[in-house]
Design an enzyme around this catalytic site. Structure first.
Site, short mmCIF file in Angstrom:
data_model
loop_
_atom_site.label_atom_id
_atom_site.label_comp_id
_atom_site.label_asym_id
_atom_site.label_seq_id
_atom_site.Cartn_x
_atom_site.Cartn_y
_atom_site.Cartn_z
CE LYS A 153 6.24 15.94 11.62
NZ LYS A 153 4.62 16.29 12.23
CG HIS A 228 -0.33 13.51 6.62
ND1 HIS A 228 0.88 13.23 7.00
CD2 HIS A 228 -1.06 13.58 7.89
CE1 HIS A 228 0.98 12.85 8.40
NE2 HIS A 228 -0.09 13.18 9.12
NE ARG A 231 2.17 9.48 9.85
CZ ARG A 231 3.25 8.99 10.33
NH1 ARG A 231 3.73 8.14 9.83
NH2 ARG A 231 3.40 9.36 11.81
CG HIS A 254 2.71 8.75 16.08
ND1 HIS A 254 1.61 8.02 16.05
CD2 HIS A 254 2.66 9.44 15.30
CE1 HIS A 254 0.82 8.74 15.20
NE2 HIS A 254 1.54 9.31 14.56
CE1 TYR A 263 -4.06 8.75 11.76
CE2 TYR A 263 -2.50 8.37 13.34
CZ TYR A 263 -2.83 9.20 12.28
OH TYR A 263 -2.19 10.00 11.81
#
Length: 286
Positions: A153, A228, A231, A254, A263
């Site tokens: 991203k 996902h 992940r 990130h 998480y």
């Protein structure tokens, strides 16, 4: 959207939302629409979707008006006058426990099993997004360095070391790779038709694996497992094993450590262990 580094998937979703919004205006020029037009569209959509989907739709409309303003086709962005819905910030991610993730591996099948295993391991044991697996090219596999370069991203590149088991599968996939239909195609994962393996095909491979896994494991039947979620499982596994959260942040690609913080959840067993250490002085109560 390409200049801003949006993924192909996000571009398609935003275009779809923009088309739906324009249809809702029923002929009213977009530049003449106001706040209530945007609100009306969101309210109609929210009847069948949740707050997160509403916010994504709002983001798409905002981006659409940003483009109109950039091209001098509008003077204002009415979507900026609409507030986003509040969402549950600390919602616990859905993930598989480490032993469940290991068990899932035996259900990976298909005609191209080695390829399917490599795809599954990239998400479950390297934390790649489905779009990142889709975009992986031959040149991104650094065999000598035992790593892969991931285009994630925000148009960010991230180098990730590859576990030895996955490395052997990637080498095997590279050797068995179907020659692409186009000579310019550099995709690492190629379909039977000689094209880059699509996101939908990758999701299907993982979906079939999870379906087979659920049939034999009733305790996970109600879990909404997807690419996902692999992940999520990867991030949870690292943090449970004591990996520094800053390292996990870099591996996941990130931009903010706050995103990685979701998480750091604890499970019920950890709560029980913590509460077993609480000593209530019964003698003092009398």
């Amino acid at each position: 959207m390409k200049q801003a580094g949006y993924t192909d998937t996000t571009q398609k979703e935003y275009l779809r939302e923009a088309y739906s919004y324009l249809q809702s205006l029923e002929g009213l020029p977009a530049e003449d629409a106001g706040k209530m037009n945007v609100v009306g569209f969101l309210v109609a959509k929210q009847r069948s979707t949740g707050d997160r989907t509403r916010n994504r739709t709002l983001s798409a409309i905002r981006s659409f008006y940003v483009a109109l303003i950039d091209f001098e086709m509008a003077n204002r962005n009415p979507a900026l006058e609409v507030k986003k819905s509040k969402t549950e910030k600390n919602k616990k991610p859905v993930y598989l426990e480490e032993e469940e993730l290991v068990e899932t591996l035996q259900y990976i099948g298909g005609r191209y099993r080695s390829r399917n295993i490599a795809i599954f391991l990239l998400m479950g044991y390297c934390g790649l997004r489905v779009g990142e697996v889709h975009r992986l090219n031959l040149k991104d596999f650094k065999k000598g360095k035992e790593s892969i370069e991931v285009f994630g991203k925000g148009r960010k590149w991230n180098e990730i070391p590859v576990p030895s088991v996955l490395l052997s599968y990637l080498i095997e996939v590279e050797a068995q790779r179907i020659t692409p239909y186009s000579a310019k195609e550099d995709a690492f994962f190629v379909s039977q038709k000689g094209k880059r393996l699509s996101i939908r095909q990758i999701q299907k491979i993982v979906g079939q694996t999870f379906s087979a896994f659920k049939e034999k494991n009733p305790k996970v039947t109600d879990m909404k497992l997807s690419c996902h979620k692999l992940r999520h499982s990867f991030a949870t596994m690292l943090l449970r094993n004591g990996v520094d959260i800053r390292v996990v942040k870099e591996l996941l690609g990130h931009s903010s450590i706050e995103t990685t913080m979701i998480y750091t959840h604890v499970n019920d067993e950890q709560k029980k262990q913590a509460m077993s250490m609480v000593n209530i002085p019964l003698h003092a109560i009398g």
